[in-house]
Design a protein around this motif. Structure first.
Motif, PDB file in Angstrom:
ATOM      1  N   MET B  98       0.833  -1.209   0.000  1.00 13.60           N
ATOM      2  CA  MET B  98       0.000   0.000   0.000  1.00 13.60           C
ATOM      3  C   MET B  98       0.867   1.259   0.000  1.00 13.60           C
ATOM      4  O   MET B  98       0.622   2.202  -0.766  1.00 13.60           O
ATOM      5  CB  MET B  98      -0.900  -0.018   1.240  1.00 13.60           C
ATOM      6  CG  MET B  98      -1.798   1.183   1.381  1.00 13.60           C
ATOM      7  SD  MET B  98      -2.756   1.102   2.914  1.00 13.60           S
ATOM      8  CE  MET B  98      -1.514   1.519   4.133  1.00 13.60           C
ATOM      9  N   ILE B  99       1.874   1.279   0.865  1.00 15.94           N
ATOM     10  CA  ILE B  99       2.731   2.468   0.961  1.00 15.94           C
ATOM     11  C   ILE B  99       3.488   2.672  -0.348  1.00 15.94           C
ATOM     12  O   ILE B  99       3.528   3.773  -0.903  1.00 15.94           O
ATOM     13  CB  ILE B  99       3.727   2.319   2.136  1.00 15.94           C
ATOM     14  CG1 ILE B  99       2.975   2.260   3.478  1.00 15.94           C
ATOM     15  CG2 ILE B  99       4.755   3.448   2.122  1.00 15.94           C
ATOM     16  CD1 ILE B  99       2.256   3.523   3.867  1.00 15.94           C
ATOM     17  N   ARG B 102       1.570   3.866  -3.847  1.00 16.68           N
ATOM     18  CA  ARG B 102       1.264   5.235  -4.269  1.00 16.68           C
ATOM     19  C   ARG B 102       2.520   6.090  -4.410  1.00 16.68           C
ATOM     20  O   ARG B 102       2.422   7.294  -4.653  1.00 16.68           O
ATOM     21  CB  ARG B 102       0.265   5.885  -3.328  1.00 16.68           C
ATOM     22  CG  ARG B 102       0.798   6.274  -1.987  1.00 16.68           C
ATOM     23  CD  ARG B 102      -0.124   7.315  -1.357  1.00 16.68           C
ATOM     24  NE  ARG B 102       0.212   7.505   0.042  1.00 16.68           N
ATOM     25  CZ  ARG B 102      -0.355   8.426   0.795  1.00 16.68           C
ATOM     26  NH1 ARG B 102      -1.279   9.212   0.299  1.00 16.68           N
ATOM     27  NH2 ARG B 102      -0.019   8.554   2.056  1.00 16.68           N
ATOM     28  N   LEU B 103       3.688   5.497  -4.216  1.00 20.09           N
ATOM     29  CA  LEU B 103       4.925   6.234  -4.459  1.00 20.09           C
ATOM     30  C   LEU B 103       5.254   6.166  -5.946  1.00 20.09           C
ATOM     31  O   LEU B 103       5.256   5.087  -6.541  1.00 20.09           O
ATOM     32  CB  LEU B 103       6.079   5.624  -3.656  1.00 20.09           C
ATOM     33  CG  LEU B 103       6.028   5.788  -2.129  1.00 20.09           C
ATOM     34  CD1 LEU B 103       7.094   4.906  -1.474  1.00 20.09           C
ATOM     35  CD2 LEU B 103       6.227   7.239  -1.726  1.00 20.09           C
ATOM     36  N   GLU B 106       9.833   8.508  -9.089  1.00 17.71           N
ATOM     37  CA  GLU B 106      10.648   9.636  -8.625  1.00 17.71           C
ATOM     38  C   GLU B 106      10.672   9.707  -7.098  1.00 17.71           C
ATOM     39  O   GLU B 106      11.687  10.030  -6.483  1.00 17.71           O
ATOM     40  CB  GLU B 106      10.112  10.958  -9.202  1.00 17.71           C
ATOM     41  CG  GLU B 106      10.376  11.158 -10.678  1.00 17.71           C
ATOM     42  CD  GLU B 106       9.464  10.308 -11.553  1.00 17.71           C
ATOM     43  OE1 GLU B 106       8.410   9.846 -11.062  1.00 17.71           O
ATOM     44  OE2 GLU B 106       9.818  10.091 -12.727  1.00 17.71           O
ATOM     45  N   GLU B 107       9.519   9.415  -6.492  1.00 15.95           N
ATOM     46  CA  GLU B 107       9.474   9.457  -5.023  1.00 15.95           C
ATOM     47  C   GLU B 107      10.287   8.316  -4.409  1.00 15.95           C
ATOM     48  O   GLU B 107      10.945   8.494  -3.375  1.00 15.95           O
ATOM     49  CB  GLU B 107       8.012   9.424  -4.559  1.00 15.95           C
ATOM     50  CG  GLU B 107       7.296  10.749  -4.843  1.00 15.95           C
ATOM     51  CD  GLU B 107       5.789  10.699  -4.632  1.00 15.95           C
ATOM     52  OE1 GLU B 107       5.198  11.759  -4.386  1.00 15.95           O
ATOM     53  OE2 GLU B 107       5.203   9.601  -4.744  1.00 15.95           O
TER      54      GLU B 107
END
Lengths: 422, 119
Positions: B98-99, B102-103, B106-107
């Motif tokens: 989940m974490i 959504r990254l 680039e993140e």
């Protein structure tokens, strides 16, 4: 490809908005001043991140009455015998010594929003440029007929960590053989949605070992509750016949108690109990109301930076805030604190403000090595903190996976308390 | 030994190390899984990574491994590979899926740049 600051800013309207806000610099009094009220998962985290990331550029004061903080999260594991109380206690020493935070052990008794000061019970007032309120919860008077705070020593709420939890455990340990434990569960919204049901599980675990003929009755005003399928499966697997959950169809929304004779009236049926845990309806910690930032029971905030909708120089974190989709949990408060600290630091020092992003996971223990979890990610919209994605443990999972989930929760506890207290 | 082969070996060793530090629920075979070169080549914004890292440190301590592994000082490529394995659901832990899910690439690069040397 390199994501540099220029094209990063170009892609984010939220950042552009934040940076265009007027910067609050120290008004001729030296360093800008941040005051944080409440040293739990929201307040301690916000104070630590503001101090750590500003590297001394912000004068941070943390106002918290207790010298030793006992986490409410994991207190159910204390009831179940999986943790001792000492392991739930944390001091503010490192925040003072390593982060330079001025830790004031006192009650905040009022906020003068014009003078921008916080009054202390011990006398005097602390000035602020930005104020963060993270006071947790208080209980709504009269929400359970027959119960008020004067009865909490007879019928504990045990919904703030520490002595109340110890009292409930002592009462359970002293319960007569085959005795009756009644929990009066709270209405929504309340701190830690799975908390009452993890508590039932942990008490059942304890009683199964020490008092296996004891009964557990839950009077619940809610037709549905968090992780219900997982808890009901676990109760059937581990504690068959021991737990009776009475929802509104069975009078769970029509409850009164009589602490004098230890009875609980559930929809007209009077139950003679040995131990009663009353978890009343909740509201924001009182300082939020005194500051004039509540609307009804909670303090509405803007999702982008957790600022109060009533005052842009006051931010409200965690359980006390009304923010949208996030559950009231220590994890949520910790997550909100970091977004808030980043925004406050930007306002006070001109540092870069990044877009808000939030996450939460709540682990619950049902029995030894039988852990479950629910979690979600969130983003800031104009209206609220809105859920993006989520997951929940499934019924019928393997014992190995449940054990791994429990062990993960132990790592989380160590992680979040380190994140809060340094 | 060719430099490229040495690099691949380093990534493989890193994955072994990562796999050993994961929970039982995460013990999937990721040895034949890799991240595209252009993703590995993204240069991360370290300051953005420092901000994003606060989402990680609720559970992961920087230097002390508990039941959850420490994540400071990981080699950048190992970090990127691990996060993309969760993002692509090659690794099973639902919190990490989940974490990481959504990254953006680039993140993840920004986080890797920060955690490589968080001081």
């Amino acid at each position: 490809m390199k994501l540099n600051r220029r094209n990063f800013l170009g892609t984010s309207a939220a950042v552009a908005t934040s940076l265009s806000a007027p910067m609050v610099m120290a008004g001729g009094h030296g360093k800008p001043r941040l005051v944080v009220v409440g040293g739990g998962a929201g307040g301690a985290t916000a104070a630590r991140y503001a101090a750590k990331d500003s590297k001394g550029a912000i004068d941070v004061t943390l106002i918290e009455p207790t010298r030793q903080y006992y986490t409410c999260f994991f207190s159910n594991l204390y009831l179940g015998g999986f943790r001792d109380m000492d392991s739930l206690g944390h001091s503010y020493g490192t925040l003072a010594s390593d982060y330079g935070i001025n830790v004031v052990h006192d009650w905040a008794t009022g906020v003068d929003r014009d003078a921008k000061t916080v009054a202390l019970a011990g006398g005097g007032a602390v000035p602020y440029d930005k104020l963060i309120l993270s006071p947790g919860i208080d209980f709504i008077d009269g929400s359970v007929a027959g119960w008020d705070l004067s009865a909490q020593n007879v019928m504990p709420h045990a919904y703030k960590g520490g002595s109340q939890t110890e009292l409930l455990k002592a009462q359970l340990m002293a319960m007569p053989e085959g005795g009756v434990f009644v929990m009066v569960a709270p209405p929504n919204p309340y701190r830690c949605p799975p908390g009452p049901y993890e508590r039932v599980s942990m008490i059942a675990h304890m009683l199964k070992e020490t008092n296996p003929t004891a009964k557990i009755i839950v009077a619940d005003p809610k037709p549905k509750f968090s992780k219900q399928g997982l808890f009901e499966e676990g109760w059937a697997n581990h504690y068959d016949g021991m737990i009776e959950h009475l929802g509104p169809d069975f009078g769970g929304d029509d409850v009164s108690v009589n602490p004098a004779d230890m009875t609980v009236n559930i929809g007209g049926e009077v139950v003679q109990a040995d131990v009663v845990n009353v978890i009343p309806a909740m509201k924001a910690g009182r300082i939020a109301e005194l500051a004039g930032v509540t609307d009804g029971n909670w303090a509405p905030v803007n999702a982008v930076d957790m600022s109060s909708k009533a005052d842009p120089d006051i931010h409200v974190l965690g359980d006390a805030s009304s923010q949208g989709d996030m559950p009231k949990s220590g994890f949520s408060a910790n997550s909100q604190a970091k977004v808030c600290a980043n925004a406050v630091r930007g306002a006070l020092t001109g540092s870069q403000v990044f877009p808000a992003r939030f996450s939460n996971t709540c682990w619950s223990l049902i029995d030894t090595d039988d852990g479950v979890k629910v979690g979600a990610t969130y983003e800031a919209t104009d209206e609220k903190i809105a859920k993006v994605d989520g997951f929940i443990s499934k019924t019928g999972e393997s014992a190995d996976l449940r054990k791994a989930t429990y062990e993960e929760s132990l790592g989380w506890y160590a992680g979040i308390t380190s994140d809060m207290f340094g | 030994m060719q430099q490229g082969a040495f690099k691949s070996m380093g990534v493989a060793l890193g994955l072994v190390m990562l796999a050993q530090s994961l929970h039982a629920s995460d013990a999937s075979d990721v040895s034949d899984w890799s991240v595209a070169e252009d993703i590995l080549a993204i240069e991360g914004d370290r300051e953005y990574g420092a901000y994003l890292s606060s989402e990680c440190t609720t559970c992961h301590q920087t230097e002390t491994s508990t039941e959850i592994p420490a994540i400071a000082y990981w080699p950048r490529e190992d970090f990127v590979t691990a996060l993309h394995a969760y993002k692509d659901k090659v690794r099973p832990n639902p919190v990490m899926q989940m974490i990481a899910g959504r990254l953006s690439a680039e993140e993840i690069a920004a986080l890797a740049a920060y955690f490589e040397n968080p001081e």
